[in-house]
Design an enzyme around this catalytic site. Structure first.
Site, PDB file in Angstrom:
ATOM      1  N   SER A   1      -9.924  -0.710   7.205  1.00  0.00           N
ATOM      2  CA  SER A   1      -9.378  -0.508   5.863  1.00  0.00           C
ATOM      3  C   SER A   1      -8.676  -1.724   5.268  1.00  0.00           C
ATOM      4  O   SER A   1      -8.327  -1.710   4.093  1.00  0.00           O
ATOM      5  CB  SER A   1      -8.411   0.679   5.855  1.00  0.00           C
ATOM      6  OG  SER A   1      -9.111   1.873   6.072  1.00  0.00           O
TER       7      SER A   1
ATOM      8  N   SER B   1      -9.669   1.790   3.032  1.00  0.00           N
ATOM      9  CA  SER B   1      -8.817   2.527   2.115  1.00  0.00           C
ATOM     10  C   SER B   1      -7.795   1.666   1.387  1.00  0.00           C
ATOM     11  O   SER B   1      -7.137   2.119   0.454  1.00  0.00           O
ATOM     12  CB  SER B   1      -8.077   3.614   2.898  1.00  0.00           C
ATOM     13  OG  SER B   1      -7.217   3.028   3.879  1.00  0.00           O
TER      14      SER B   1
ATOM     15  N   LYS C   1       0.843  -1.204   0.000  1.00  0.00           N
ATOM     16  CA  LYS C   1       0.000   0.000   0.000  1.00  0.00           C
ATOM     17  C   LYS C   1       0.874   1.247   0.000  1.00  0.00           C
ATOM     18  O   LYS C   1       1.914   1.281   0.676  1.00  0.00           O
ATOM     19  CB  LYS C   1      -0.914  -0.037   1.227  1.00  0.00           C
ATOM     20  CG  LYS C   1      -1.961   1.084   1.287  1.00  0.00           C
ATOM     21  CD  LYS C   1      -2.857   0.889   2.494  1.00  0.00           C
ATOM     22  CE  LYS C   1      -3.902   1.994   2.624  1.00  0.00           C
ATOM     23  NZ  LYS C   1      -4.782   1.791   3.812  1.00  0.00           N
TER      24      LYS C   1
END
Length: 502
Positions: A179, A155, A80
């Protein structure tokens, strides 16, 4: 040759160790899949093809020399884009960091490299991890590999979509209020948010420092257990990381749940939960009963207070953490300004997106004079009460079972038009972060449109092994029903205009 992208990370690691597949071959297979799918899915922000292949070749040499022998050596992984990697663009999905290259590497990423893993690229995300849909990224929205007209969750939607699209073997995400778990649920993969402190946060660009936790996302429970075993552990650079030696999570995958006590909060099954999601979750509870676990409903309490307490605390911490992004030392700086204060104002106005500005303003408000006690202090008290409610539940139950989200993946654009609705979608996940607990999401069914439904299992702090044991047992019973996304099934999938879910 065997279809590499269909192998789990652990299966691939075994074949690389046995010399049946090289890391270069595996890396090329995933780079090919990125080439086929990512123009539609947009799971990645950055992919360094040349650097990745060079790293894979180096890893092959180390494996052949006997210098690397772990279960994930040579396996391609995605990271990420809020975890720093020295000299590599790290944006947090934001315009304000779209030229930022850190001079240090996050501890969790260092551990991937030490284990011999090959980092394919940086995955897309909601800007500064603020969002539940991966639509707030400055670089454009990520789409769900099961249906390209729907969101992948957020996210960590880029990491979830990359795993689901077959464009990486495993991925790292971060979880501040769901997330990792919510996008894992939306994308039909497995993801675990570890106990707060289980994984070092050093090098993770902070959203909410008391809530953030890095965790693995993979095709199945075994992959997540293997990856968490790699990244877990104490780090002297992070004072909140725990010094524990119970990090061999693969040893927990026994498939035995007989005698386990599992609680299902009645508060999770009330109005607002999609009937198809409820049916799938209750069927999962019945599966655990059939395997010999004791399963019963109970009243958890405090559920209705979790969302407001979470957003007050998270936004307050965000307003503090994001004040460093001002255009002075690094990142984006506005071009036309008069004086220092005007430069701050224009840089932050142009550099941050709407959702980030909304949360900074909310956080600044609840920390301001006259409102600090009324909102922030009260939210901290509620946080303590939520932890007490979970502690009481875990005196009786080994695990808590429930849904990951009230619905399956939503159409793109629906949540951004109603931010409050987006916030309420986190109702089953945020309390876990407030209490610092571990929680896993794994597939438990599919709705009428063919979209995945996620099951969530929660445990007491540092009891990830119990979670893995139960999740693995359920996964074995569900294996015959489990599907892959159309992008893996069709090796490239459907064009964006055709949707995707079958």
């Amino acid at each position: 040759m065997e279809d590499i992208i269909r192998l789990t990370a652990v299966e691939l690691g075994k074949k690389i160790a046995a010399g049946e597949i090289t890391s270069v071959e595996a890396t090329k297979a995933y780079l090919d899949q990125i080439g086929r799918t990512d123009k539609d899915v947009h799971a990645y922000i950055t992919v360094d093809t040349e650097g990745v292949l060079k790293r894979a070749a180096e890893v092959d040499k180390m494996i052949q020399a006997g210098e690397l022998s772990g279960p994930l050596a040579g396996v391609p992984v995605a990271v990420k884009d809020n975890m720093c990697i020295s000299g590599v663009l790290t944006t947090c999905g934001s315009h304000i960091l779209d030229n930022f290259k850190p001079v240090f590497t996050a501890t969790a990423v260092e551990k991937l490299l030490d284990a011999g893993m090959v980092i394919l690229g940086r995955t897309n995300m909601d800007e500064f991890a603020m969002g539940s849909t991966s639509e707030t990224s400055y670089f454009g929205a990520t789409k769900n590999p099961w249906d390209l007209s729907r969101v992948p969750g957020g996210s960590s939607g880029g990491s979830a979509a990359a795993v689901a699209a077959g464009s990486c073997a495993v991925a790292l995400g971060s979880d501040t209020g769901g997330s990792i778990r919510q996008p894992a649920g939306f994308c039909g993969i497995t993801g675990i948010k570890p106990t707060y402190g289980r994984v070092s946060r050093y090098g993770l660009i902070a959203y909410g420092s008391s809530l953030d936790q890095i965790g693995p996302m993979g095709k199945d429970v075994t992959d997540c257990a293997a990856l968490l075993s790699v990244i877990a552990g104490h780090d002297e650079k992070d004072s909140t990381s725990a010094d524990r030696d119970d990090t061999d999570f693969l040893s927990a995958l026994t498939g035995e749940v007989k005698g386990m006590k599992i609680g299902v909060p009645a508060d999770y099954l009330i109005e607002g939960l999609d009937p198809e999601v409820k049916t799938a979750v209750l069927r999962a509870a019945d599966t655990f009963r059939a395997m010999g676990a004791e399963v019963e409903e109970f009243d958890l309490g405090m559920v209705e207070y979790a969302i407001p307490a979470y957003y007050v605390i998270a936004c307050a911490e965000a307003s503090s953490n994001l004040e460093r992004f001002d255009g002075v030392k690094y990142g984006f700086r506005a071009k036309d300004f008069e004086g220092l204060h005007d430069m701050y104002k224009k840089t932050r106005s142009e550099g941050f997106g709407a959702e980030v500005k909304r949360r900074i303003m909310l956080g600044s408000f609840v920390l301001s004079s006259g409102y600090y006690d009324a909102y922030y202090v009260k939210a901290l008290r509620v946080k303590a009460l939520i932890k007490q409610a979970f502690d009481k539940a875990f005196e009786k139950y080994d695990l808590i079972l429930g849904p990951v989200a009230p619905t399956t993946a939503l159409p793109i654009g629906e949540s951004l038009s109603d931010p409050i609705k987006m916030y309420l979608g986190d109702i089953y996940t945020v309390s876990v972060n407030l209490a610092g607990l571990p929680g896993i999401s794994l597939p438990c069914g599919y709705d009428a449109k063919g979209l995945p439904i996620g099951l969530q299992l929660l445990g007491q702090t540092f009891e990830e092994k119990k979670i893995f044991r139960a999740a693995y047992a359920f996964e074995q019973s569900f294996r015959n029903e489990q599907r892959v996304s159309p992008l893996v099934e069709n090796r490239g999938g459907l064009p964006a205009e055709e949707g995707g879910a079958e």
